[in-house]
Design a protein around this motif. Sequence first.
Motif, PDB file in Angstrom:
ATOM      1  N   MET A   1      -8.470  25.561   7.059  1.00 14.34           N
ATOM      2  CA  MET A   1      -7.877  24.907   8.237  1.00 14.34           C
ATOM      3  C   MET A   1      -6.485  25.500   8.464  1.00 14.34           C
ATOM      4  O   MET A   1      -5.554  25.211   7.717  1.00 14.34           O
ATOM      5  CB  MET A   1      -7.782  23.396   8.004  1.00 14.34           C
ATOM      6  N   LYS A   2      -6.357  26.380   9.458  1.00 14.91           N
ATOM      7  CA  LYS A   2      -5.109  27.094   9.665  1.00 14.91           C
ATOM      8  C   LYS A   2      -4.108  26.291  10.472  1.00 14.91           C
ATOM      9  O   LYS A   2      -2.913  26.530  10.408  1.00 14.91           O
ATOM     10  CB  LYS A   2      -5.387  28.438  10.340  1.00 14.91           C
ATOM     11  N   THR A   3      -4.582  25.365  11.288  1.00 23.80           N
ATOM     12  CA  THR A   3      -3.692  24.539  12.098  1.00 23.80           C
ATOM     13  C   THR A   3      -4.224  23.114  12.136  1.00 23.80           C
ATOM     14  O   THR A   3      -5.430  22.884  12.028  1.00 23.80           O
ATOM     15  CB  THR A   3      -3.574  25.088  13.524  1.00 23.80           C
ATOM     16  N   TYR A   4      -3.314  22.171  12.281  1.00 16.66           N
ATOM     17  CA  TYR A   4      -3.716  20.763  12.353  1.00 16.66           C
ATOM     18  C   TYR A   4      -3.769  20.243  13.786  1.00 16.66           C
ATOM     19  O   TYR A   4      -4.075  19.064  13.997  1.00 16.66           O
ATOM     20  CB  TYR A   4      -2.735  19.908  11.541  1.00 16.66           C
ATOM     21  N   GLN A   5      -3.484  21.080  14.761  1.00 10.06           N
ATOM     22  CA  GLN A   5      -3.459  20.635  16.143  1.00 10.06           C
ATOM     23  C   GLN A   5      -4.807  20.049  16.550  1.00 10.06           C
ATOM     24  O   GLN A   5      -5.833  20.732  16.483  1.00 10.06           O
ATOM     25  CB  GLN A   5      -3.102  21.793  17.072  1.00 10.06           C
ATOM     26  N   ASP A   6      -4.803  18.765  16.928  1.00 15.80           N
ATOM     27  CA  ASP A   6      -5.985  18.026  17.379  1.00 15.80           C
ATOM     28  C   ASP A   6      -7.060  17.856  16.311  1.00 15.80           C
ATOM     29  O   ASP A   6      -8.193  17.472  16.629  1.00 15.80           O
ATOM     30  CB  ASP A   6      -6.589  18.688  18.623  1.00 15.80           C
ATOM     31  N   PHE A  80     -13.794   9.433  17.764  1.00 14.78           N
ATOM     32  CA  PHE A  80     -13.318  10.818  17.795  1.00 14.78           C
ATOM     33  C   PHE A  80     -14.428  11.865  17.877  1.00 14.78           C
ATOM     34  O   PHE A  80     -14.155  13.020  18.190  1.00 14.78           O
ATOM     35  CB  PHE A  80     -12.463  11.108  16.560  1.00 14.78           C
ATOM     36  N   GLY A  81     -15.662  11.483  17.539  1.00 13.80           N
ATOM     37  CA  GLY A  81     -16.771  12.429  17.611  1.00 13.80           C
ATOM     38  C   GLY A  81     -17.014  13.214  16.348  1.00 13.80           C
ATOM     39  O   GLY A  81     -18.134  13.682  16.112  1.00 13.80           O
ATOM     40  N   HIS A  82     -15.986  13.405  15.534  1.00  9.68           N
ATOM     41  CA  HIS A  82     -16.128  14.145  14.292  1.00  9.68           C
ATOM     42  C   HIS A  82     -14.947  13.828  13.371  1.00  9.68           C
ATOM     43  O   HIS A  82     -13.976  13.186  13.787  1.00  9.68           O
ATOM     44  CB  HIS A  82     -16.205  15.656  14.552  1.00  9.68           C
ATOM     45  N   ILE A  83     -15.040  14.288  12.124  1.00 10.76           N
ATOM     46  CA  ILE A  83     -13.962  14.137  11.140  1.00 10.76           C
ATOM     47  C   ILE A  83     -13.702  15.515  10.545  1.00 10.76           C
ATOM     48  O   ILE A  83     -14.608  16.139   9.980  1.00 10.76           O
ATOM     49  CB  ILE A  83     -14.349  13.143  10.026  1.00 10.76           C
ATOM     50  N   ASP A  84     -12.474  16.003  10.675  1.00 17.88           N
ATOM     51  CA  ASP A  84     -12.123  17.303  10.120  1.00 17.88           C
ATOM     52  C   ASP A  84     -11.652  17.226   8.673  1.00 17.88           C
ATOM     53  O   ASP A  84     -11.872  18.169   7.902  1.00 17.88           O
ATOM     54  CB  ASP A  84     -11.015  17.956  10.958  1.00 17.88           C
ATOM     55  N   MET A  85     -11.008  16.124   8.324  1.00 12.88           N
ATOM     56  CA  MET A  85     -10.469  16.004   6.980  1.00 12.88           C
ATOM     57  C   MET A  85     -10.445  14.533   6.555  1.00 12.88           C
ATOM     58  O   MET A  85     -10.108  13.656   7.351  1.00 12.88           O
ATOM     59  CB  MET A  85      -9.044  16.572   6.903  1.00 12.88           C
ATOM     60  N   LEU A  86     -10.830  14.288   5.309  1.00 12.23           N
ATOM     61  CA  LEU A  86     -10.689  12.972   4.690  1.00 12.23           C
ATOM     62  C   LEU A  86      -9.702  13.109   3.543  1.00 12.23           C
ATOM     63  O   LEU A  86      -9.899  13.949   2.650  1.00 12.23           O
ATOM     64  CB  LEU A  86     -12.034  12.469   4.161  1.00 12.23           C
ATOM     65  N   GLY A 134     -15.336  20.983   7.476  1.00  8.88           N
ATOM     66  CA  GLY A 134     -14.578  19.826   7.034  1.00  8.88           C
ATOM     67  C   GLY A 134     -13.878  20.082   5.718  1.00  8.88           C
ATOM     68  O   GLY A 134     -14.205  21.022   4.992  1.00  8.88           O
ATOM     69  N   GLN A 135     -12.889  19.239   5.440  1.00 12.19           N
ATOM     70  CA  GLN A 135     -12.138  19.346   4.193  1.00 12.19           C
ATOM     71  C   GLN A 135     -12.025  17.960   3.570  1.00 12.19           C
ATOM     72  O   GLN A 135     -11.583  17.009   4.215  1.00 12.19           O
ATOM     73  CB  GLN A 135     -10.743  19.929   4.448  1.00 12.19           C
ATOM     74  N   SER A 180     -10.247  19.865  -1.831  1.00 12.17           N
ATOM     75  CA  SER A 180      -8.926  20.030  -2.433  1.00 12.17           C
ATOM     76  C   SER A 180      -8.552  18.787  -3.229  1.00 12.17           C
ATOM     77  O   SER A 180      -8.918  17.667  -2.862  1.00 12.17           O
ATOM     78  CB  SER A 180      -7.865  20.270  -1.355  1.00 12.17           C
ATOM     79  N   VAL A 181      -7.819  19.000  -4.317  1.00 13.94           N
ATOM     80  CA  VAL A 181      -7.311  17.891  -5.129  1.00 13.94           C
ATOM     81  C   VAL A 181      -5.800  18.037  -5.247  1.00 13.94           C
ATOM     82  O   VAL A 181      -5.299  19.038  -5.779  1.00 13.94           O
ATOM     83  CB  VAL A 181      -7.940  17.871  -6.534  1.00 13.94           C
ATOM     84  N   LEU A 182      -5.068  17.065  -4.726  1.00 12.30           N
ATOM     85  CA  LEU A 182      -3.620  17.021  -4.855  1.00 12.30           C
ATOM     86  C   LEU A 182      -3.254  16.318  -6.158  1.00 12.30           C
ATOM     87  O   LEU A 182      -3.758  15.220  -6.433  1.00 12.30           O
ATOM     88  CB  LEU A 182      -3.000  16.267  -3.684  1.00 12.30           C
ATOM     89  N   CYS A 183      -2.377  16.933  -6.945  1.00 12.61           N
ATOM     90  CA  CYS A 183      -1.935  16.347  -8.212  1.00 12.61           C
ATOM     91  C   CYS A 183      -0.420  16.178  -8.178  1.00 12.61           C
ATOM     92  O   CYS A 183       0.322  17.075  -8.618  1.00 12.61           O
ATOM     93  CB  CYS A 183      -2.358  17.222  -9.383  1.00 12.61           C
TER      94      CYS A 183
END
Length: 264
Positions: A1-6, A80-86, A134-135, A180-183
């Motif tokens: 995901m290079k940009t978060y726009q929309d 929203f129609g879809h989910i890009d990231m949870l 998705g991510q 991805s896992v944030l620590c």
Amino acid sequence: MKTYQDKVIWITGASSGIGEALAYELAQSGAKLILSARRADALEAVKARCARPQAHLVLPMDMTQVACFADKTAEVLARFGHIDMLINNAGVSQRSLVKDTALAVDRQIMELDFFGPVALVKAVLPHMLARQSGQLVAVSSVAGLVATPYRSAYAAAKHAMVGFHDALRAEVHAAGLQVSVLCPGFVRTNVTRAALTGDGTTHDRMDGLHDASMSAPAFAAKAVRALARGQGRIVIAKREKWAVYLGRLSPALLARVMRQARVF
């Protein structure tokens, strides 16, 4: 995901702390947010402080009430129609020795910090697989890589989150999904006040390490940049990150260090 726009991004535990900070950072980057936590009033306040508040949805939910997750996911998709990231961020910490912790408290922590997030992944995953996009992001902890005293159940849950998402990453790679896992290390939030003690009551005070820890906005800025690069395991911490490296180099030495470590 290079940009978060929309991009449509669902954040749990969004009413305070790391989740709140991520909401502000992602909204500023142009994302459309679903903000979830138990307290609707706190979520509304976060939404109002976000850039473009009208673009975001407040969706109150309890992460231990997994039976509602299918309906909540359907509500998000209807809007929203879809989910890009949870971003599975909701959770609770712990401040108690094993010998002093009731088994019911261990179970309570595991339900909120592990089984709830896993159930939400399972609710969202079919949609992402169908889109082949998705991510999925888990907020674990440095304690999910290096266990410390007074956090046995918390460390167990956060280790489990790392293991679950490592396996998931391998499974969904061919479908085009990122995992991805944030620590985080020590981050200045109210998580220590809300931490559970051995009998299930809250710690209700700030730890001594609080003042030297990273701010939530600083963490969020680093995390958002790393997630945009699609990184897998992401450790964001100050000095405590060296415990991760030491554990890889010499588990025996790390064990000796942990016996002396100041953990709150």
